[in-house]
Motif scaffolding. Structure first.
Motif, PDB file in Angstrom:
ATOM      1  N   GLU A  99      11.161  20.762 -23.586  1.00 51.34           N
ATOM      2  CA  GLU A  99      10.449  21.560 -22.586  1.00 51.34           C
ATOM      3  C   GLU A  99       9.732  20.624 -21.612  1.00 51.34           C
ATOM      4  O   GLU A  99       9.331  19.516 -21.979  1.00 51.34           O
ATOM      5  N   PRO A 100       9.536  21.046 -20.360  1.00 50.67           N
ATOM      6  CA  PRO A 100       8.838  20.202 -19.397  1.00 50.67           C
ATOM      7  C   PRO A 100       7.454  19.793 -19.901  1.00 50.67           C
ATOM      8  O   PRO A 100       6.704  20.624 -20.423  1.00 50.67           O
ATOM      9  N   ALA A 101       7.161  18.500 -19.765  1.00 48.79           N
ATOM     10  CA  ALA A 101       5.875  17.958 -20.235  1.00 48.79           C
ATOM     11  C   ALA A 101       5.648  16.587 -19.612  1.00 48.79           C
ATOM     12  O   ALA A 101       6.549  15.989 -19.013  1.00 48.79           O
ATOM     13  N   GLU A 102       4.429  16.103 -19.789  1.00 46.57           N
ATOM     14  CA  GLU A 102       4.082  14.745 -19.359  1.00 46.57           C
ATOM     15  C   GLU A 102       5.004  13.759 -20.066  1.00 46.57           C
ATOM     16  O   GLU A 102       5.408  13.982 -21.205  1.00 46.57           O
ATOM     17  N   THR A 103       5.313  12.645 -19.400  1.00 44.50           N
ATOM     18  CA  THR A 103       6.170  11.621 -19.987  1.00 44.50           C
ATOM     19  C   THR A 103       5.373  10.353 -20.267  1.00 44.50           C
ATOM     20  O   THR A 103       4.278  10.169 -19.735  1.00 44.50           O
TER      21      THR A 103
END
Length: 140
Positions: A99-103
């Motif tokens: 899922e989209p998140a900080e990297t």
């Protein structure tokens, strides 16, 4: 949304040997960070990275059948764009693997496998420039 392949990441078993191989073919590293080599290849960037790390970053077990050790990336201009593309993929049958998140590199990304299992990362990386044509520009 502009269609674009920004990066092709090859998961390699021996980073040093792989880097030396590509350099022996005449490729020049444009940017390198933490055992990751980036080669500017016209409008696309070829990346060498540990196969194990790539699989983990994509949310795919390295032993998974059909995992080629190759990931395509579509870099976009904002976090919102990351969400938009991930949701389009989800609603059209993709398996969302992250899922989209900080990297870890200070960006924002999500990942999916398309209908045939090909791995894609959708990323917003403020450290990389995006040209008007959608191609990626590595830092100097």
């Amino acid at each position: 949304m502009r269609q674009s392949v920004s990066l092709v990441t090859l998961g390699v078993s021996d980073y040093g040997k792989a880097k030396a191989f590509y350099e022996a073919l005449g490729w020049s590293v444009t940017w390198e960070a933490e055992e990751t080599s980036f080669f500017q290849a016209n409008g696309v960037v070829l990346v060498l990275w540990s196969r194990e790390k790539l699989a983990a970053d994509m949310g795919i077990r390295d032993e998974t059948a059909g995992w080629s050790g190759i990931a395509l990336a579509h870099n976009v201009g904002s976090r919102e764009d990351v969400h938009e593309v991930i949701e389009l993929a989800r609603s059209n049958g993709a398996e969302i693997t992250r899922e989209p998140a900080e990297t870890f590199y200070g960006g924002y990304a999500g990942a999916f496998r398309d209908l045939d299992g090909h791995a894609w990362e959708i990323a917003h990386n403020p450290g990389f420039g995006l040209r008007a044509d959608g191609s990626l520009e590595l830092p100097a």
